[in-house]
Design a protein around this motif. Structure first.
Motif, PDB file in Angstrom:
ATOM      1  N   PRO A 257      44.566  24.479  39.984  1.00  0.00           N
ATOM      2  CA  PRO A 257      43.318  25.243  40.071  1.00  0.00           C
ATOM      3  C   PRO A 257      43.482  26.574  40.790  1.00  0.00           C
ATOM      4  N   TRP A 258      42.701  27.543  40.366  1.00  0.00           N
ATOM      5  CA  TRP A 258      42.598  28.827  41.073  1.00  0.00           C
ATOM      6  C   TRP A 258      41.296  29.490  40.628  1.00  0.00           C
ATOM      7  N   TYR A 259      40.551  30.053  41.597  1.00  0.00           N
ATOM      8  CA  TYR A 259      39.247  30.625  41.307  1.00  0.00           C
ATOM      9  C   TYR A 259      39.114  31.998  41.962  1.00  0.00           C
ATOM     10  N   CYS A 260      38.323  32.836  41.348  1.00  0.00           N
ATOM     11  CA  CYS A 260      37.893  34.100  41.936  1.00  0.00           C
ATOM     12  C   CYS A 260      36.389  34.233  41.732  1.00  0.00           C
ATOM     13  N   TYR A 261      35.742  34.944  42.643  1.00  0.00           N
ATOM     14  CA  TYR A 261      34.333  35.260  42.411  1.00  0.00           C
ATOM     15  C   TYR A 261      34.224  36.227  41.244  1.00  0.00           C
ATOM     16  N   LYS A 262      33.266  35.975  40.387  1.00  0.00           N
ATOM     17  CA  LYS A 262      33.042  36.868  39.261  1.00  0.00           C
ATOM     18  C   LYS A 262      32.470  38.181  39.781  1.00  0.00           C
ATOM     19  N   PRO A 263      32.973  39.312  39.278  1.00  0.00           N
ATOM     20  CA  PRO A 263      32.446  40.603  39.748  1.00  0.00           C
ATOM     21  C   PRO A 263      30.946  40.712  39.516  1.00  0.00           C
ATOM     22  N   LYS A 264      30.285  41.406  40.436  1.00  0.00           N
ATOM     23  CA  LYS A 264      28.843  41.590  40.311  1.00  0.00           C
ATOM     24  C   LYS A 264      28.498  42.667  39.284  1.00  0.00           C
ATOM     25  N   GLN A 265      29.450  43.567  39.049  1.00  0.00           N
ATOM     26  CA  GLN A 265      29.232  44.585  38.030  1.00  0.00           C
ATOM     27  C   GLN A 265      29.428  43.982  36.638  1.00  0.00           C
ATOM     28  N   LEU A 266      29.289  44.795  35.624  1.00  0.00           N
ATOM     29  CA  LEU A 266      29.424  44.321  34.246  1.00  0.00           C
ATOM     30  C   LEU A 266      30.906  44.194  33.883  1.00  0.00           C
ATOM     31  N   LEU A 267      31.596  43.322  34.604  1.00  0.00           N
ATOM     32  CA  LEU A 267      33.014  43.071  34.363  1.00  0.00           C
ATOM     33  C   LEU A 267      33.199  41.586  34.086  1.00  0.00           C
TER      34      LEU A 267
ATOM     35  N   LEU B   1      34.900  51.154  35.575  1.00  0.00           N
ATOM     36  CA  LEU B   1      34.360  50.127  36.456  1.00  0.00           C
ATOM     37  C   LEU B   1      35.500  49.354  37.104  1.00  0.00           C
ATOM     38  N   SER B   2      35.371  49.097  38.401  1.00  0.00           N
ATOM     39  CA  SER B   2      36.354  48.263  39.098  1.00  0.00           C
ATOM     40  C   SER B   2      35.675  47.583  40.276  1.00  0.00           C
ATOM     41  N   GLU B   3      36.192  46.407  40.612  1.00  0.00           N
ATOM     42  CA  GLU B   3      35.628  45.645  41.725  1.00  0.00           C
ATOM     43  C   GLU B   3      36.678  44.646  42.206  1.00  0.00           C
ATOM     44  N   THR B   4      36.705  44.417  43.504  1.00  0.00           N
ATOM     45  CA  THR B   4      37.622  43.449  44.108  1.00  0.00           C
ATOM     46  C   THR B   4      36.823  42.273  44.640  1.00  0.00           C
ATOM     47  N   THR B   5      37.264  41.049  44.334  1.00  0.00           N
ATOM     48  CA  THR B   5      36.548  39.855  44.798  1.00  0.00           C
ATOM     49  C   THR B   5      37.520  38.884  45.460  1.00  0.00           C
TER      50      THR B   5
END
Length: 558
Positions: free
Chosen positions: A243-253, A215-219
């Motif tokens: 502070p630093w944020y990323c969107y949480k992957p939509k897959q099971l990651l 599984l892999s995903e880029t956000t």
């Protein structure tokens, strides 16, 4: 009875609406970073309106002393206010360097200059129809130089707020000197840049790859992200609170599967076609302003001093930190800048030293210069990407260690491993320090797109770490490199304009002033030199910066 029931219903509805209103206000405050804040272009938010500043409520709340410092810093770099360039206004009403002129003023009513005097040029700005401008706010650069002597010094530009400017230069050498005045941005372009910085600080796009098994995903990632689109992963640094944020992957990651950090491009089409006319290379973007008559004068030898108890020569007073002469940088005050012309001299200076370089690619240039110039420095293969590092080199016979590491996000590079994303303040806290330790810091180039408050916060953490380092090891040599001028095109200006950089430069110098550290004034060293401006200054300038650094590591003994 119906009247009474209606009365209670009305009261109930009123309370309900009031509650919803209060809840909405609370949600608005808590989710401020999810909003695309807009402001009237002719008004700036108050310096300490922390509700409206870019995610300023993220991280630790500043103390009263820090809040006062922030107000002082923001006021010290405040640009002259100008009316926004209206959509209906023609380009012909904006500043035009081709019609503008400067004139060298007589020195005290006489046309004679000596070493130790000041030279002043008066700049008159006009629009494209040749009409004098009635307000200030143009971004000008000024330089005094003598090509045959390979000499140059940066000038100080004073805005009189009425369309005229004074460019003031110290006269530091004899012979013919020429005045250069350059318009970087017309005053009408500044509100456009200010709006971009306040309304689109996320115009550099950052992403991270998450991966686990197949599984892999880029956000998307940034200092702020709208929370109403998808859940966030919080990567706020526990030590500094950055502070630093990323969107949480939509897959099971999970958030723990983040692999790297990289720049994914830039937002486009943020200005109108008409506004783009304010950023035309060679027309009103870094364009020369010509002299009304002569653009040069002859500087005579310094006047002989009259030796008497009542008449003493006044020292030269200048805002310049140094100047070039015969191609070499000479500091004004402080340490004498030595010329390290061969590998032996540099090696002897660095013998038994550990040199740590932290920051962006402008300090990486120093590492690259030394490793290519010193034959006995051997680089370790750390399997690091060419542009991001980290890097390490050693000279075992002379006991020299050289290390480079980039600063933490925001950093706009090719993919860099999360394991190598380190904040400078944390790295400094890991050093023992001492007389054999040298630290060189350069952090500015990747903060241009963000409001200045973000930069102030980052420098404050680094400054605290420097103070802690010098407290436990006062003999540590710490050098801070300032911002430098760079080439400017339309797209380059919208994200990395010299107008952004000059404000960061002034903030950096103010925040580290008074500490037992040394400055490498890259701003003046690139402005005073004849070579074209570049984000990565040309080798002759880098060589002079290296000489400056080495002169502070190994000062001339009295």
């Amino acid at each position: 009875m119906w009247m009474s029931l209606s009365k209670y219903i009305s009261i109930f509805l009123l309370l309900t609406l009031s509650g919803l209103f209060i809840i909405n206000i609370l949600v608005w405050k808590l989710d401020l970073c999810s909003l695309d804040l807009r402001r009237i272009h002719s008004e700036d938010p108050p310096p300490l309106d922390r509700e409206r500043s870019f995610c300023s409520h993220l991280g630790k709340e500043p103390s009263p002393e820090e809040a006062l410092e922030e107000r002082y810093l923001l006021e010290s770099i405040a640009w002259p206010e100008t009316q926004p360039w209206l959509t209906s206004s023609p380009l012909t009403q904006t500043s035009d360097p081709a019609h503008s002129l400067f004139a060298i003023l007589p020195a005290g009513g006489r046309r004679e200059w000596h070493v130790g005097d000041q030279l002043e040029a008066l700049v008159l700005m006009k629009d494209f129809q040749g009409r004098p401008k009635s307000h200030g706010g143009d971004f000008l650069l000024a330089r005094l130089h003598s090509p045959e002597l390979e000499a140059g010094v940066a000038g100080h530009v004073l805005d009189h707020r009425n369309g005229t400017y004074s460019a003031i230069f110290p006269l530091l050498w004899e012979g013919s000197v020429w005045v250069d005045v350059t318009l970087v941005h017309p005053s009408e372009a500044v509100p456009v840049l200010r709006r971009l910085r306040e309304e689109h600080p996320d115009r550099v796009l950052y992403k991270s790859l998450f991966r686990s098994g197949i599984l892999s995903e880029t956000t998307m990632c940034n200092l702020r992200l709208p929370t109403n689109q998808q859940p966030l992963c919080n990567y706020t640094d526990p030590n500094t609170g950055e502070p630093w944020y990323c969107y949480k992957p939509k897959q099971l990651l999970s958030c723990d599967t983040r692999i790297n950090h990289f720049r994914a491009g830039y937002q486009k089409d943020l200005i109108t076609d008409k506004e783009a006319l304010l950023f035309q290379s060679g027309v009103n973007l870094k364009a020369r302003i010509h002299a009304m008559a002569n653009d040069s004068v002859t500087v005579l030898p310094k006047k002989k001093e009259v030796e008497s108890s009542s008449a003493k020569a006044a020292p030269i007073r200048t805002t310049a930190s140094g100047y070039y002469f015969q191609g070499s940088w000479r500091g004004l005050g402080g340490v004498v800048i030595r010329q390290f012309k061969d590998t032996t001299a540099i090696t002897q200076c660095l013998k038994d030293k550990m040199v740590y370089m932290y920051g962006d690619s402008t300090v990486r240039q120093y590492y690259e210069f030394l490793t290519s110039f010193l034959p006995e420095l051997r680089e370790f293969n750390l399997q690091s990407p060419v542009s991001t590092g980290p890097f390490m080199a050693v000279d075992i016979p002379h006991n020299i260690l050289l290390k480079y590491r980039s600063h933490g996000p925001p950093i706009s590079w090719t993919p860099i491993s999360i394991s190598q994303l380190r904040y400078v303040a944390n790295e400094l806290d890991g050093l023992a320090g001492g007389s054999k330790t040298v630290v060189v810091i350069s952090i500015w180039a990747h903060f241009s797109t963000f409001p200045v408050q973000v930069y102030i916060r980052r420098l404050r953490h680094i400054r605290r770490a420097v103070v802690r380092l010098l407290d436990r090891a006062p003999e540590t040599v710490v050098l801070v490199r300032s911002a430098n001028l760079r080439a400017q095109s339309l797209q380059e200006s919208l994200n990395f304009s010299d107008w952004f950089s000059v404000q960061l430069d002034e903030v950096l110098k103010a925040m580290f002033r008074g500490l037992n550290i040394f400055f490498v004034d890259a701003w003046e060293m690139t402005l005073a030199h004849h070579l074209p401006h570049d984000i990565h200054p040309h080798p002759p300038i880098i060589k002079n910066m290296i000489n400056t650094i080495l002169s502070h590591i190994c000062p001339v003994k009295n």
